[in-house]
Design a protein around this motif. Structure first.
Motif, PDB file in Angstrom:
ATOM      1  N   UNK A   1      59.120  29.556  20.288  1.00 33.06           N
ATOM      2  CA  UNK A   1      60.207  28.601  20.076  1.00 33.06           C
ATOM      3  C   UNK A   1      59.737  27.177  20.169  1.00 33.06           C
ATOM      4  N   UNK A   2      60.673  26.280  19.945  1.00 32.87           N
ATOM      5  CA  UNK A   2      60.395  24.863  20.073  1.00 32.87           C
ATOM      6  C   UNK A   2      61.077  24.346  21.326  1.00 32.87           C
ATOM      7  N   UNK A   3      60.474  23.350  21.937  1.00 29.87           N
ATOM      8  CA  UNK A   3      61.208  22.729  23.026  1.00 29.87           C
ATOM      9  C   UNK A   3      61.280  21.240  22.757  1.00 29.87           C
ATOM     10  N   UNK A   4      62.498  20.727  22.840  1.00 28.80           N
ATOM     11  CA  UNK A   4      62.724  19.331  22.504  1.00 28.80           C
ATOM     12  C   UNK A   4      63.130  18.543  23.723  1.00 28.80           C
ATOM     13  N   UNK A   5      63.710  17.363  23.499  1.00 27.91           N
ATOM     14  CA  UNK A   5      64.025  16.466  24.602  1.00 27.91           C
ATOM     15  C   UNK A   5      64.915  17.116  25.654  1.00 27.91           C
ATOM     16  N   UNK A   6      65.825  17.981  25.230  1.00 30.00           N
ATOM     17  CA  UNK A   6      66.785  18.535  26.184  1.00 30.00           C
ATOM     18  C   UNK A   6      66.253  19.761  26.911  1.00 30.00           C
ATOM     19  N   UNK A   7      65.114  20.285  26.492  1.00 34.13           N
ATOM     20  CA  UNK A   7      64.663  21.529  27.120  1.00 34.13           C
ATOM     21  C   UNK A   7      63.186  21.490  27.460  1.00 34.13           C
ATOM     22  N   UNK A   8      62.720  20.351  28.011  1.00 35.50           N
ATOM     23  CA  UNK A   8      61.339  20.287  28.459  1.00 35.50           C
ATOM     24  C   UNK A   8      61.082  21.445  29.400  1.00 35.50           C
ATOM     25  N   UNK A   9      59.950  22.082  29.214  1.00 34.91           N
ATOM     26  CA  UNK A   9      59.700  23.316  29.962  1.00 34.91           C
ATOM     27  C   UNK A   9      58.331  23.240  30.580  1.00 34.91           C
ATOM     28  N   UNK A  10      58.163  23.538  31.850  1.00 37.67           N
ATOM     29  CA  UNK A  10      59.218  23.928  32.771  1.00 37.67           C
ATOM     30  C   UNK A  10      59.765  22.769  33.624  1.00 37.67           C
ATOM     31  N   UNK A  11      58.884  21.870  34.164  1.00 37.03           N
ATOM     32  CA  UNK A  11      59.370  20.948  35.185  1.00 37.03           C
ATOM     33  C   UNK A  11      59.210  19.472  34.832  1.00 37.03           C
ATOM     34  N   UNK A  12      58.937  19.157  33.561  1.00 39.82           N
ATOM     35  CA  UNK A  12      59.018  17.762  33.153  1.00 39.82           C
ATOM     36  C   UNK A  12      60.486  17.342  33.234  1.00 39.82           C
ATOM     37  N   UNK A  13      60.731  16.184  33.838  1.00 34.77           N
ATOM     38  CA  UNK A  13      62.117  15.748  33.988  1.00 34.77           C
ATOM     39  C   UNK A  13      62.755  15.602  32.601  1.00 34.77           C
ATOM     40  N   UNK A  14      63.849  16.304  32.323  1.00 31.74           N
ATOM     41  CA  UNK A  14      64.447  16.289  30.980  1.00 31.74           C
ATOM     42  C   UNK A  14      64.882  14.890  30.550  1.00 31.74           C
ATOM     43  N   UNK A  15      64.701  14.611  29.262  1.00 29.05           N
ATOM     44  CA  UNK A  15      65.148  13.355  28.657  1.00 29.05           C
ATOM     45  C   UNK A  15      66.084  13.727  27.510  1.00 29.05           C
ATOM     46  N   UNK A  16      67.388  13.816  27.773  1.00 31.29           N
ATOM     47  CA  UNK A  16      68.319  14.292  26.742  1.00 31.29           C
ATOM     48  C   UNK A  16      68.604  13.285  25.637  1.00 31.29           C
ATOM     49  N   UNK A  17      68.241  12.002  25.836  1.00 31.12           N
ATOM     50  CA  UNK A  17      68.590  11.007  24.824  1.00 31.12           C
ATOM     51  C   UNK A  17      67.590   9.859  24.857  1.00 31.12           C
ATOM     52  N   UNK A  18      67.185   9.410  23.669  1.00 29.35           N
ATOM     53  CA  UNK A  18      66.395   8.187  23.511  1.00 29.35           C
ATOM     54  C   UNK A  18      67.054   7.345  22.431  1.00 29.35           C
ATOM     55  N   UNK A  19      67.079   6.033  22.614  1.00 28.75           N
ATOM     56  CA  UNK A  19      67.750   5.181  21.627  1.00 28.75           C
ATOM     57  C   UNK A  19      67.115   3.797  21.635  1.00 28.75           C
ATOM     58  N   UNK A  20      67.395   3.017  20.587  1.00 30.27           N
ATOM     59  CA  UNK A  20      66.951   1.632  20.496  1.00 30.27           C
ATOM     60  C   UNK A  20      68.093   0.725  20.913  1.00 30.27           C
TER      61      UNK A  20
END
Length: 299
Positions: free
Chosen positions: A54-73
């Motif tokens: 599978x893929x893991x994106x900003x909302x599902x960093x695996x396993x213990x990277x602190x999740x980053x659900x949103x990035x914006x300018x």
């Protein structure tokens, strides 16, 4: 999904350590951090890395990277990240049964990390030293494996200077009763003392800094502190797991820094093997900036 449906009211909380500007939501649940364009590029790359099938994106960093659900300018054209407040999240998971102590932002030696000294002092202090080492706590092997996975992922992308974010939790109920753990489990980075007298939780933060030319120059001037950074971080985890095993003397000695106020304690620290490897003494020459007598008022 929650961030998509709410409008955050933010207030500035300044800079935390050497990190970028931080803002917090009114509820304290969300933190917003200003980052550099290069860090945003690394985040974009991390969000497309495949793990298994599978893929893991900003909302599902695996396993213990602190999740980053949103990035914006932002309107100032700077990139920003939105993150959960990890301390508050752990307070919610532990409900009313656990007191979450202030976190420790830990880097491996030879980085001079004040929070590392504080954490070692906590682990060797009267409350924790009566317990078995962290490596014998429930969930340790699983959490260590998850951290190792994350460190290797970051190391393979030449990302350095990331931190281990550590929380110590104490039960709020009498010691004769076992508190409920709620969601405090190894899946979220927590290890539990066998008799549930304490919980320690780990996550990884500030993981977007690339090992570039500037970092290489900085590293050379500070005992190659970024060389093999992922391996050094794993060694730090292992030493936190048991400060009394071979090879962890320098971490144990480092805990004396915060108490090195008296001449006797300073002398003991200078006499350790760790001091000769990790520190250097410099002589500060006093400089006369001005002569107060020049400004004396004469009646």
């Amino acid at each position: 999904l929650e961030l998509k449906n709410i409008k955050l009211q933010l207030h500035a909380i300044g800079q935390l350590a050497k990190s970028g500007d931080f803002f917090a939501s009114d509820t304290g649940k969300w933190l917003v951090k200003a980052i550099k364009p290069g860090e945003q590029s690394e985040l974009d790359q991390l969000s497309t890395i495949r793990v298994g099938d599978g893929r893991f994106g900003c909302e599902s960093f695996h396993p213990l990277l602190l999740p980053i659900p949103l990035a914006f300018a932002g309107t100032d054209k700077r990139p920003y990240l939105v993150m959960r407040n990890e301390t508050q999240r752990l307070e919610e998971l532990g409900a009313r049964y656990w007191q979450v102590l202030p976190p420790f932002d830990v880097k491996p030696l030879p980085n001079l990390s004040g929070d590392l000294a504080k954490l070692v002092e906590e682990l060797l202090g009267p409350r924790m030293r009566s317990l078995v080492p962290l490596k014998d706590w429930l969930g340790w092997d699983a959490v260590r494996s998850r951290l190792k996975h994350d460190f290797e992922l970051l190391g393979n992308r030449a990302l350095v200077d990331f931190s281990l974010f550590v929380h110590v939790l104490r039960p709020t109920i009498p010691s004769s009763k076992q508190p409920k753990l709620g969601g405090l489990a190894d899946e979220v980075g927590c290890v539990v003392e066998p008799l549930q007298r304490a919980v320690v939780c780990f996550s990884v933060i500030d993981f977007l800094l690339k090992f570039d030319v500037a970092r290489a120059i900085e590293s050379k001037g500070k005992q190659d502190k970024f060389a093999g950074y992922d391996s050094k971080m794993l060694q730090a985890v292992d030493c936190l797991g048991d400060l009394h095993v071979g090879g962890c003397e320098r971490y144990r000695d480092y805990g004396t820094i915060r108490n090195a106020g008296s001449d006797g304690v300073k002398g003991a620290l200078i006499g350790t093997v760790s001091f000769s490897k990790e520190y250097a003494c410099t002589v500060m020459r006093p400089t006369l900036r001005y002569d107060l007598r020049m400004y004396a008022m004469v009646d």
